[in-house]
Design a protein around this motif. Structure first.
Motif, PDB file in Angstrom:
ATOM      1  N   ASP A 140      -8.939   3.623 -31.516  1.00  8.12           N
ATOM      2  CA  ASP A 140     -10.465   3.610 -31.867  1.00  8.12           C
ATOM      3  C   ASP A 140     -10.660   4.074 -33.063  1.00  8.12           C
ATOM      4  O   ASP A 140     -11.986   3.506 -33.522  1.00  8.12           O
ATOM      5  CB  ASP A 140     -11.148   4.892 -30.715  1.00  8.12           C
ATOM      6  N   ASP A 141     -10.162   4.852 -33.640  1.00  8.34           N
ATOM      7  CA  ASP A 141     -10.447   5.208 -35.157  1.00  8.34           C
ATOM      8  C   ASP A 141     -10.664   4.058 -36.071  1.00  8.34           C
ATOM      9  O   ASP A 141     -11.232   4.084 -37.274  1.00  8.34           O
ATOM     10  CB  ASP A 141      -9.607   6.499 -35.744  1.00  8.34           C
ATOM     11  N   LEU A 142      -9.577   3.099 -36.013  1.00  6.35           N
ATOM     12  CA  LEU A 142      -9.730   1.981 -36.834  1.00  6.35           C
ATOM     13  C   LEU A 142     -11.308   0.926 -36.619  1.00  6.35           C
ATOM     14  O   LEU A 142     -11.882   0.914 -37.481  1.00  6.35           O
ATOM     15  CB  LEU A 142      -8.812   0.760 -36.434  1.00  6.35           C
ATOM     16  N   ALA A 143     -11.573   1.050 -35.412  1.00  4.09           N
ATOM     17  CA  ALA A 143     -13.120   0.458 -35.206  1.00  4.09           C
ATOM     18  C   ALA A 143     -14.012   1.494 -35.607  1.00  4.09           C
ATOM     19  O   ALA A 143     -15.092   1.045 -36.162  1.00  4.09           O
ATOM     20  CB  ALA A 143     -13.175   0.304 -33.545  1.00  4.09           C
ATOM     21  N   GLN A 144     -13.952   2.743 -35.691  1.00  2.00           N
ATOM     22  CA  GLN A 144     -14.917   3.590 -36.052  1.00  2.00           C
ATOM     23  C   GLN A 144     -14.964   3.819 -37.489  1.00  2.00           C
ATOM     24  O   GLN A 144     -16.070   3.647 -38.400  1.00  2.00           O
ATOM     25  CB  GLN A 144     -14.679   5.107 -35.527  1.00  2.00           C
ATOM     26  N   LEU A 145     -14.096   3.747 -38.098  1.00  2.00           N
ATOM     27  CA  LEU A 145     -13.785   4.156 -39.821  1.00  2.00           C
ATOM     28  C   LEU A 145     -13.787   3.139 -40.553  1.00  2.00           C
ATOM     29  O   LEU A 145     -14.485   2.839 -41.783  1.00  2.00           O
ATOM     30  CB  LEU A 145     -12.679   5.108 -40.245  1.00  2.00           C
TER      31      LEU A 145
END
Length: 239
Positions: A140-145
């Motif tokens: 998820d953090d790849l999509a977010q950041l």
């Protein structure tokens, strides 16, 4: 290490981050297992320690076990270097002229005058760039950041600087063969976080490719995560 974890590590079904559904799924999995760690699909791991230090050590143990499992499935006695060489041979490296790199950064710095730029050359980022494969979020953090994808732009392509600039208008990073990963951010802290997440995202994509391919987060959900991050978390950081 496996004994410290307390048994087989359950894998919790996917749910959107910060949702009650994810919390319930994790709670149910923990209640039915003696293990002190959980794998959260497309998120990461949850480790249950008696102290922060204990939980951190469990996370490190789980990381080591997971890497050994992946390497053993790739080939007996394999190393991380073997895996990366197989995924993207170093013989396929594109040599980028220093003048071309400098010119690209100058053009981008002019366009993104209020932003900071850095080129990160981590091993998984470099391998992903050599392979010239767009990386799609499995965490998820790849999509977010970063955004709904981590694209690749070859500097040998026509209008390369325009393509890189276009990519950075909607994402925080782009892979460039021969360089690594060009990251953009508001400050050094954001650049560091983006670089770390990009490296992790490429590692997930590369290692999962040897385990059957893994599961991407759906395109609509990546857009939703990115929108929420930009609307809330980035503003908090700026404040």
């Amino acid at each position: 290490d496996r004994e410290r974890l307390g048994g087989t590590v359950p894998c919790v079904r996917y749910a959107l981050p910060t949702t009650r559904r994810l919390a319930i799924l994790a709670e149910d999995a923990a209640a039915g297992s003696s293990c002190r760690a959980l794998l959260l699909s497309n998120h990461g791991a949850l480790c249950l320690g008696s102290t922060i230090e204990d939980a951190l050590q469990l996370a490190l143990d789980l990381e080591e076990i997971a890497e050994k499992e992946i390497l053993s499935r790739f080939s007996i006695g394999a190393t991380r270097r073997d895996l990366l060489e197989h995924y993207a041979p170093t013989s396929s490296v594109t040599v980028v002229d220093e003048r071309a790199e400098k010119k690209l950064l100058e053009v981008l710095s002019t366009h993104f005058s209020k932003k900071k730029l850095v080129i990160h050359k981590g091993p998984y980022l470099s391998a992903a760039a050599r392979a010239r494969k767009t990386i799609y979020p499995m965490v998820d953090d790849l999509a977010q950041l970063i955004g709904p994808s981590l694209p690749v732009v070859d500097l040998d392509s026509p209008f390369a600087s325009v393509l890189v600039r276009k990519a950075l208008m909607t994402r925080n990073a782009v892979l460039i063969p021969g360089l690594g990963c060009l990251c953009i951010g508001n400050d050094d802290s954001e650049l560091e976080a983006t670089s770390m997440v990009a490296e992790k995202g490429c590692r997930v994509a590369i290692e999962s490719s040897f385990l059957g391919g893994g599961y991407r987060i759906s395109w609509p959900e990546t857009l939703l995560m990115r929108a929420i991050f930009l609307a809330k978390y980035s503003k908090k950081a700026a404040g």
